[in-house]
Design a protein around this motif. Structure first.
Motif, short mmCIF file in Angstrom:
data_model
loop_
_atom_site.label_atom_id
_atom_site.label_comp_id
_atom_site.label_asym_id
_atom_site.label_seq_id
_atom_site.Cartn_x
_atom_site.Cartn_y
_atom_site.Cartn_z
N PHE A 1 0.85 -1.21 0.00
CA PHE A 1 0.00 0.00 0.00
C PHE A 1 0.88 1.26 0.00
CE2 PHE A 1 -2.81 3.06 2.36
CZ PHE A 1 -3.79 3.18 1.38
N VAL A 2 1.90 1.24 0.84
CA VAL A 2 2.80 2.40 0.93
C VAL A 2 3.46 2.67 -0.42
CG1 VAL A 2 4.96 3.24 1.96
CG2 VAL A 2 3.24 2.11 3.40
N MET A 3 4.05 1.64 -0.99
CA MET A 3 4.82 1.85 -2.22
C MET A 3 3.93 2.25 -3.39
SD MET A 3 7.90 1.79 -3.22
CE MET A 3 8.63 2.05 -4.84
N GLU A 4 2.81 1.57 -3.52
CA GLU A 4 1.95 1.84 -4.68
C GLU A 4 1.30 3.22 -4.58
OE1 GLU A 4 1.71 -0.10 -7.47
OE2 GLU A 4 3.39 -1.12 -6.51
N ARG A 5 0.96 3.65 -3.38
CA ARG A 5 0.42 5.00 -3.22
C ARG A 5 1.48 6.05 -3.53
NH1 ARG A 5 -4.11 7.04 -3.20
NH2 ARG A 5 -3.55 6.24 -5.22
N LEU A 6 2.73 5.76 -3.10
CA LEU A 6 3.81 6.70 -3.40
C LEU A 6 4.01 6.82 -4.91
CD1 LEU A 6 6.53 5.89 -0.70
CD2 LEU A 6 5.15 7.97 -0.89
N MET A 7 3.93 5.71 -5.61
CA MET A 7 4.11 5.75 -7.06
C MET A 7 3.03 6.63 -7.70
SD MET A 7 6.71 3.96 -7.74
CE MET A 7 6.82 3.12 -9.29
N ASP A 8 1.80 6.45 -7.26
CA ASP A 8 0.71 7.25 -7.83
C ASP A 8 0.91 8.73 -7.55
OD1 ASP A 8 -0.61 5.09 -8.90
OD2 ASP A 8 -1.97 4.83 -7.19
N HIS A 9 1.24 9.05 -6.32
CA HIS A 9 1.37 10.47 -5.97
C HIS A 9 2.58 11.09 -6.66
CE1 HIS A 9 -1.98 9.96 -3.46
NE2 HIS A 9 -1.38 9.44 -2.41
N ALA A 10 3.64 10.30 -6.81
CA ALA A 10 4.82 10.83 -7.52
C ALA A 10 4.47 11.09 -8.98
CB ALA A 10 5.98 9.84 -7.40
N ALA A 11 3.76 10.14 -9.59
CA ALA A 11 3.37 10.33 -11.00
C ALA A 11 2.52 11.59 -11.14
CB ALA A 11 2.60 9.11 -11.49
N ASP A 12 1.55 11.76 -10.24
CA ASP A 12 0.67 12.93 -10.31
C ASP A 12 1.50 14.21 -10.19
OD1 ASP A 12 -1.30 11.06 -10.39
OD2 ASP A 12 -2.17 11.51 -8.42
N ALA A 13 2.43 14.20 -9.25
CA ALA A 13 3.23 15.41 -9.03
C ALA A 13 4.12 15.72 -10.23
CB ALA A 13 4.07 15.25 -7.77
N LEU A 14 4.55 14.67 -10.91
CA LEU A 14 5.40 14.86 -12.09
C LEU A 14 4.58 15.15 -13.34
CD1 LEU A 14 7.87 11.84 -11.65
CD2 LEU A 14 8.53 14.27 -11.65
N GLY A 15 3.26 14.99 -13.23
CA GLY A 15 2.42 15.11 -14.41
C GLY A 15 2.64 13.94 -15.36
N MET A 16 2.97 12.82 -14.81
CA MET A 16 3.26 11.62 -15.60
C MET A 16 2.12 10.62 -15.42
SD MET A 16 6.58 9.20 -15.07
CE MET A 16 7.78 10.09 -16.04
N ASP A 17 1.95 9.76 -16.39
CA ASP A 17 0.94 8.72 -16.26
C ASP A 17 1.33 7.74 -15.15
OD1 ASP A 17 -1.39 7.15 -17.39
OD2 ASP A 17 0.24 5.67 -17.43
N ARG A 18 0.33 7.26 -14.43
CA ARG A 18 0.61 6.40 -13.28
C ARG A 18 1.15 5.02 -13.68
NH1 ARG A 18 -4.44 7.28 -9.07
NH2 ARG A 18 -3.67 9.17 -8.07
N VAL A 19 0.80 4.55 -14.84
CA VAL A 19 1.38 3.28 -15.30
C VAL A 19 2.80 3.51 -15.80
CG1 VAL A 19 1.24 1.50 -17.09
CG2 VAL A 19 -0.79 2.07 -15.74
N GLN A 20 2.98 4.64 -16.45
CA GLN A 20 4.29 4.94 -17.02
C GLN A 20 5.38 4.97 -15.95
OE1 GLN A 20 5.11 4.75 -20.00
NE2 GLN A 20 7.20 5.56 -19.89
#
Ligand code: FES
Ligand code: FES
Lengths: 160, 764
Positions: B366-385
């Motif tokens: 949960f920790v890691m996957e949420r971090l990935m999503d929030h990092a993608a959002d902050a970068l303006g990057m797609d969450r799968v990318q």
């Protein structure tokens, strides 16, 4: 008090206290331990039996209420040692893991089968929503009931 | 015929679908007395007075016992899972002086029936002097110690560091921080805990039926507590209605029932009910995290840092396994060059925490996957990318992530992680989805993807003991008892293949200390890895044993014998052949037992990677969340029985969805009282709310064991929380909803929306 009823096709007379629950009498006095107690307050459905063909929660019924009625438990679903369609479908679809909830689902499923209606998956899920299972995640139970119920209805249509 | 890999239906089932199963609650030897427990009504209090006399006077009551009446067993339980980082807090079977959670046993009643025993419980008078309840692990760390003699409520501190740890964050282009919260989940096997203890005073032997996940460990703990030699105790786990980790250890009621059975010289049975399951069986999840991820502008991870608290409840029955596994699970299937995790295990006035399916893995994921999503959002990057960029690639595998766990450096074996994820991304039509209209009436649609790395097995040993039965069937006993997984079928498949026998000729016996001398049990998705490989090893030795015996009969050398389809013959002389049944007959006349026992030792955990993808619909009037589609791709290693693997995967996923959407025991922060301790208020996922799952399997054999098996029972429960939260955020982008607190309920969503997109919701 003494009550007489029919359990799995056999006449039964048993001495009960007025406050004894049907579930306890079936399990303790009659040795029918197939039904299980998962909550004892009507939510989990593990204690489901048929009373005159209708599903009831045996944890919410007093034994004294069933005098003169017909009760079917999971032990009474197979006829002459032959599993009914729901039981067979449960095995084929891996619809049980620990098996603790299974008697309740089988009784509910058998009731659905006896209704003789075609049911889609959503209707089956709805019809099973009074039974909790913690192991299977339900999908394989729905598969099993779908096959059993619809096979039955298909046959019925053919016969007509 | 090869049985491994076949979708075989289970040998267990015919009994279970006809009501012939024998669970602990179904076992009532004649003369059984029934035990019921007086439990603490307070989360934290001193017991000032205990009066058993009125209860004793009730007709049908055999005895009522407080701590002073059971002195021989009034000692702390031996610490479960000793760890140098932990100052264990172990309970005594009954509380003395102080109670530490609502539900802690205070006294017990033994009576002729359970009805009477429960009535008598109400007549026991306990006076309490309430103390302030510690209900928050963060503040609780510095609160007055809840245990007499302890310096503080901090039971353990866990620390891991890889590379430059948190210092590496300064090299990141962007650092994203988030607070995450996982609710207190009650595992709820459908069969509540229970035990039947029978003492044979003539032989001085104790037999118990208990739905335990490890009969040998249970026997050892019981022996320690009763001061009885293990050789005098037999533990049988009959049919068991689910375990999920909650039945790995011994509980106070077990010792009390066994002790009183010996003392009263009558069978004693305790059958817990659902309420007791809510207030006395170990609980789990319940963590607070403050996590950070540092990334480069192109999406590469620089560092992951997490500080977290485990709300441990009052005791440490299974050590720090949950909190520790959380830390080691965070990095998952990604390349994380710098990592730091500091976890504090704080005791509070709640039911103890012990492993529940996943045992920390779901939290880490949960920790890691949420971090990935929030990092993608902050970068303006797609969450799968961002996941594509950071997943380990085949050329990087095997990969050591720098963490040592389960006695070995974590080594992720070969797998094609991108491919696994892309299967789900394609199946759920992620790419097309992003550009389409995402409304249906009042419903908004969203999609979420989460990856996980399932760590399984890897500790200790497990055995398989083969024995030729008189009718020529082969019995295999193992200490790894099942609670519904279908071990008898799966182990039977392995044995049939490795012995070259028809499946029908194999009988698997589990959960009986009399059937095999040593064993560890079923947890951590270890059974196929451990008992499966032990079966393979035993098969070799067992064949040799039989060949040697047959060689004697034939007066030939074992090398000249052939083993084919359960018949042993002299090579080139087909007339000189004996079936296993005939060999068994010969063994009987010669009074020889033909058996062979092998133990498989783990050499580190197995790892399998997988992906979940979910599409949700959220109603913008009621904020109800519906699951519309669910796709899973999962690496199960060499799969013995796909039918059973699907069952484990779906079952685990639905438990994960419960944690995501419905389940949390709400504890009043002031009084420590549980607020929703019934199935009417604490919702389990039901058939109506759950979707159909589409599963594909990939099979990368695990290199740590000869059969290439991997555990499959915990993968399902790891990613659903993150996937569902991602999908909800995606659906409700317009409102800037953030789903970092579990369970995420319509109420939480509503509150966030009305506040204009909150970042912090309630605390549970
Ligand atoms: S035991 Fe009757 S509904 Fe749960
Ligand atoms: S099969 Fe275990 S609860 Fe349903």
């Amino acid at each position: 008090m003494e009550i007489t009823c029919e359990v799995n096709g056999q006449p039964v007379t048993v001495e009960v206290e007025p406050h004894w629950l049907l579930a306890d009498v079936l399990r303790n006095q009659l040795g029918l331990t197939g039904l299980h107690l998962g909550c004892e307050y009507g939510v989990c459905g593990a204690c489901t039996v048929l009373m005159d063909g209708e599903p009831v929660r045996s944890c919410l019924s007093f034994a004294s209420q069933v005098a003169g009625h017909q009760i079917t438990t999971v032990e009474g679903l197979a006829v002459d040692g032959k599993l009914n369609r729901v039981q067979t479908a449960f095995i084929n679809h891996h619809a049980l893991q620990c098996g603790f909830c299974t008697p309740g689902f089988l009784v509910t499923g058998t009731y659905l089968l006896q209704q003789g209606k075609l049911l889609n998956r959503e209707e089956i899920r709805e019809a099973l929503s009074g039974n909790l299972c913690r192991c299977t995640g339900y999908q394989q139970i729905v598969d099993a009931v779908e096959e059993a119920v619809n096979q039955q209805s298909a046959n019925a249509v053919e016969c007509e | 015929m090869a049985y491994i890999g076949q979708r075989m239906t289970r040998v267990e089932d015919e009994r279970l679908v006809t009501g012939q199963g024998q669970y602990v609650s179904d076992i009532t030897p004649s003369g059984t007395l029934h035990l019921a427990v007086v439990r603490s009504l307070h989360a934290h209090a001193r017991i000032t007075h205990l009066d058993l006399s009125s209860a004793q006077c009730l007709d049908g009551v055999i005895g009522v016992y407080g701590p002073d009446d059971v002195l021989p067993i009034m000692k702390p339980f031996p610490p479960g899972m000793v760890d140098a980082r932990l100052q264990a807090r172990m309970p005594t079977p009954l509380a003395t002086g102080r109670v530490h959670y609502v539900g802690e046993p205070v006294a017990v009643v033994v009576a002729l029936s359970r009805y009477i025993a429960e009535d008598a419980v109400r007549l026991v008078e306990v006076n309490y002097e309430p103390l302030p309840a510690v209900t928050d692990p963060v503040a609780g760390e510095y609160a007055d110690p809840i245990h007499d003699g302890a310096d503080s409520n901090l039971a353990a501190e866990i620390a891991y560091r890889v590379g430059a740890g948190a210092d590496a964050l300064k090299d990141a282009d962007l650092v994203v921080q988030t607070s995450l919260r996982l609710g207190r989940v009650v595992g709820h096997p459908m069969e509540p805990r229970g035990i039947v203890a029978i003492y044979d005073s003539e032989q001085q032997n104790l037999s118990v039926y208990a739905g335990t996940q490890g009969v040998h460990g249970f026997r050892k703990s019981l022996a320690d507590m009763l001061g009885l030699s293990e050789s005098r105790i037999r533990v049988v786990a009959p049919d068991t209605g689910g375990g999920f980790g909650l039945k790995t250890r011994i509980y106070p009621e077990d010792v009390l029932a066994a002790y009183l059975a010996m003392r009263l010289n009558r069978p004693v049975k305790w059958q817990g009910d659902r309420y007791e399951e809510f207030i006395s069986t170990n609980q789990e999840r319940d963590q607070w995290h403050r996590a950070k991820i540092g990334v480069k502008r192109d999406g590469r991870i620089v560092a992951v840092v997490d500080e977290y608290y485990q709300d441990q409840g009052a005791y440490t029955p299974s050590g720090i396994i949950v909190a520790d596994t959380t830390a080691v699970s965070i990095m998952g299937p990604y390349r994380v060059p710098n990592f730091e995790a500091v976890g504090k295990v704080v005791v509070t006035n709640k039911v103890p925490v012990g492993p529940y399916r996943g045992a920390g893995r779901p939290q880490g994921t949960f920790v890691m996957e949420r971090l990935m999503d929030h990092a993608a959002d902050a970068l303006g990057m797609d969450r799968v990318q961002i996941r594509r960029i950071n997943l380990l690639t085949p050329d990087q595998l095997p990969y050591q992530n720098g963490i040592s766990s389960r006695g070995a450096l974590m080594t992720l074996p070969y797998g094609e992680y991108q491919k696994t994820m892309e299967q789900v991304v394609d199946a759920i039509q992620y790419e097309q989805y992003r550009d389409t209209v995402r409304c249906e009436g009042d419903w908004r649609l969203g999609i979420g993807i989460a990856n996980y790395l399932e760590m399984s097995g890897g500790v200790g040993f497990e055995g398989a003991k083969m024995r030729l039965l008189s009718d020529g069937r082969v019995q295999i006993a193992t200490g790894a008892s099942g609670q519904g997984q279908g071990h008898r079928t799966a182990i039977g498949q392995v044995a049939a293949d490795r012995l070259g026998l028809p499946f029908e000729q194999i009988v698997v016996v589990e959960g009986d200390t009399a059937a095999i001398e040593r064993g560890i049990g079923t947890f951590g998705s270890r059974t196929m890895i451990m008992a499966g490989n032990a079966t393979t090893q035993a098969a070799k030795g067992f064949r040799q044993r039989l060949l040697a015996f047959a060689a004697d009969l034939f007066e030939a050398s074992p090398e000249d014998l052939m083993w084919q389809h359960g018949t042993i013959s002299v090579s080139g002389v087909p007339a000189r052949a004996l079936s296993l049944a005939q060999i068994a007959e010969e063994a009987l006349t010669r009074q020889q037992e033909l058996e062979y026992e092998a133990y498989f030792d783990a050499s580190g955990p197995a790892f399998g990677m997988g992906t979940h993808g979910v599409e949700v619909a959220v109603n913008t009037k009621t904020w109800e969340v519906k699951i519309r589609q669910y796709r899973i791709c999962h690496d199960g290693g060499v799969i013995v029985n796909p039918l059973l693997v699907e069952g484990q995967t779906i079952g685990g996923t639905v438990q994960g969805l419960g944690t995501a959407l419905f389940e949390a025991l709400i504890i009043d922060p002031d009084s420590g009282q549980p607020q929703n301790a019934s199935f009417l208020d604490y919702l389990l996922p039901g058939a109506g709310e759950m979707p159909d799952f589409m599963i594909t399997e990939v099979e990368y054999p695990d290199p740590t064991n000869p059969e290439g098996f991997k555990g499959v029972a915990e993968g399902g429960v790891m990613p659903p929380m993150a996937a569902v939260c991602a999908a909800i955020e995606d659906a409700l982008k317009e409102w800037h909803v953030r789903a970092d607190v579990l369970p995420i309920t319509p109420n939480d969503i509503f509150l966030q929306v009305t506040r204009g997109g909150a970042h912090e919701t309630r605390s549970i």
